[in-house]
Design an enzyme around this catalytic site. Structure first.
Site, PDB file in Angstrom:
ATOM      1  N   TYR A 101       0.954  -1.401   0.019  1.00 55.40           N
ATOM      2  CA  TYR A 101      -0.095   0.002   0.037  1.00 55.40           C
ATOM      3  C   TYR A 101       0.629   1.137  -0.048  1.00 55.40           C
ATOM      4  CZ  TYR A 101      -3.223   3.598   1.443  1.00 55.40           C
ATOM      5  OH  TYR A 101      -4.091   4.641   1.110  1.00 55.40           O
ATOM      6  N   GLU A 189      -3.062   7.576  -4.131  1.00 54.25           N
ATOM      7  CA  GLU A 189      -3.038   6.356  -3.726  1.00 54.25           C
ATOM      8  C   GLU A 189      -2.834   5.438  -4.710  1.00 54.25           C
ATOM      9  OE1 GLU A 189      -5.796   4.750  -0.568  1.00 54.25           O
ATOM     10  OE2 GLU A 189      -6.633   3.534  -2.346  1.00 54.25           O
TER      11      GLU A 189
END
Ligand code: GDP
Ligand code: MN
Length: 380
Positions: A101, A189
């Protein structure tokens, strides 16, 4: 404004962040064509603005163009979480060794950009954040110094990215930071950022949110705004330049000025009531705009009463009153109104509004008391 995955990936490409090869398809024939071009297993990805597409059935791995055709006809036109799927991003399938992530966001406490990363990225990142927050690393970026190599390197070490990938990770982090700044993003992101079997870093997914207040600097996206996932009243509000946010109470609020709107919600709460919405009509609002605002408020079935709080300065109270009249002629509602107006032309406004369902006053405190205690049409 939230961008689609394919739009976020266009920005990634522009900033030299590696993504899988692929392109959009909006028909099953086209999906087959793209799969043929890519020559190998492909992933079909529904372009819907929502989290957790994978879990909701919006991501599908197929082995051949025939299968791509078949699965595409199933997904296209289907609804995922009530959003119709109109386009698929078709990409070469990637051999994944690890899902990381990685994102840039704004830390409102330190007022700086923050890099967030975890070795355990992928579809369960929310669960990781909840149950093992220590597996998520945050590093602040000073906006004057910018993102320094050592910060990205430390982060890479912290989440145990293999040493030979540190250099590509540092470049990727700096590229993402540049994209984040260039597009006035509040979030950029990559989840997952994958380490492939061939030992490359690839952005498998992308999610960029652009600050609405900076959208005028990025007009290309404004025309492409996808409203299919928005509450219709929010779309309507934006059309008229109103700031509207739905809340869960029963007192509809129409106010000029964001600060005054917040004070209005506070005092309603303080008096024991529950606001149904935040709505700022802005300065110098015309009758049309006020009427649109009122239509949005009364369109909410939870609204049982309405408080209108106008401090007349540039905004003229009589213009607001005319707007209210305009909307009420059209809507015919039993919902009781409390109107607090002070300032420019407020006496004229009171005269315009002297109807049976409307109580007027000049102080906010009194108005809040009145609206909280007034009996709604439903209970009389
Ligand atoms: P999201 O659910 O909306 O976040 O969609 P993502 O694009 O992040 O994809 C969800 C998951 O699908 C990823 O975490 C991967 O596990 C899987 N996935 C997506 N693309 C590929 C691929 O090319 N190969 C493989 N093996 N898995 C993939
Ligand atoms: Mn994802």
């Amino acid at each position: 404004m939230r961008l689609h995955e394919y739009q976020s990936k266009e920005i990634f490409t522009e900033h030299n962040i590696p993504i899988p090869r692929g392109r959009l398809a909006s028909t099953h024939e086209d999906a087959r064509l793209v799969a043929e071009e890519l020559a190998g297993p492909v992933v079909l990805k529904a372009q819907v603005l929502m989290g957790g597409r994978g879990k909701a059935g919006g991501i599908c791995l197929v082995k051949s163009p025939e299968e791509a055709d078949e699965e595409a006809s199933k997904i296209l036109g289907r609804r995922i979480n009530d959003i119709a799927v109109r386009r698929l991003l078709i990409e070469e399938a990637i051999n994944i060794l690890q899902e990381i992530y990685f994102s840039m966001a704004i830390d409102r406490e330190t007022c700086e950009t923050v890099m967030i990363a975890s070795a355990e990225g992928g579809m369960n990142i929310e669960e990781v954040a909840r149950s093992t927050p220590e597996k998520i690393t945050r590093v602040g970026v000073n906006s004057l110094l910018g993102l320094r190599d050592f910060q990205a390197r430390n982060l890479a070490a912290e989440i145990e990215i293999p040493r030979q990938l540190w250099r590509p990770f540092i470049s990727l982090a700096k590229n993402l930071y540049n994209a984040f700044l260039k597009y006035d993003a509040t979030l950029a992101e990559i989840n997952p950022l994958v380490i492939t079997a061939e030992q490359h870093l690839v952005a498998l997914d992308g999610k960029i949110i652009i600050d609405d207040n900076a959208l005028f600097r990025h007009p290309v996206f404004v025309d492409k705004r996808d409203i299919s996932f928005e509450a219709p009243e929010e779309t309507e509000a934006r059309k008229f330049g109103l700031s509207y946010i739905k809340l869960d109470g029963n007192i509809g609020c129409l106010v000029n000025g964001a600060g005054l709107a917040m004070a209005t919600l506070d005092i309603i709460k303080h008096k024991g009531g529950k606001p149904a919405n935040f709505l700022d009509i802005g300065g110098g609002a015309s009758s049309d705009k006020v009427a649109a605002a009122l239509r949005i408020i009364l369109g909410d079935p939870q609204v049982e009463k309405v408080l209108i709080n106008i401090f007349g300065g540039i905004t003229r109270c009589d213009a607001v009153a005319n707007g209210i009249q305009l909307a009420l002629e059209e809507i015919q509602t039993q919902v009781p109104f409390v109107v607090r107006m002070a300032g420019t032309h407020h006496a004229e406004a009171s005269r315009i509004l002297s109807g049976s369902n409307i109580q007027t006053t000049t102080t906010l405190e009194e108005a809040a008391d009145m609206v909280v205690n007034i009996k709604s049409a439903a209970t009389t």
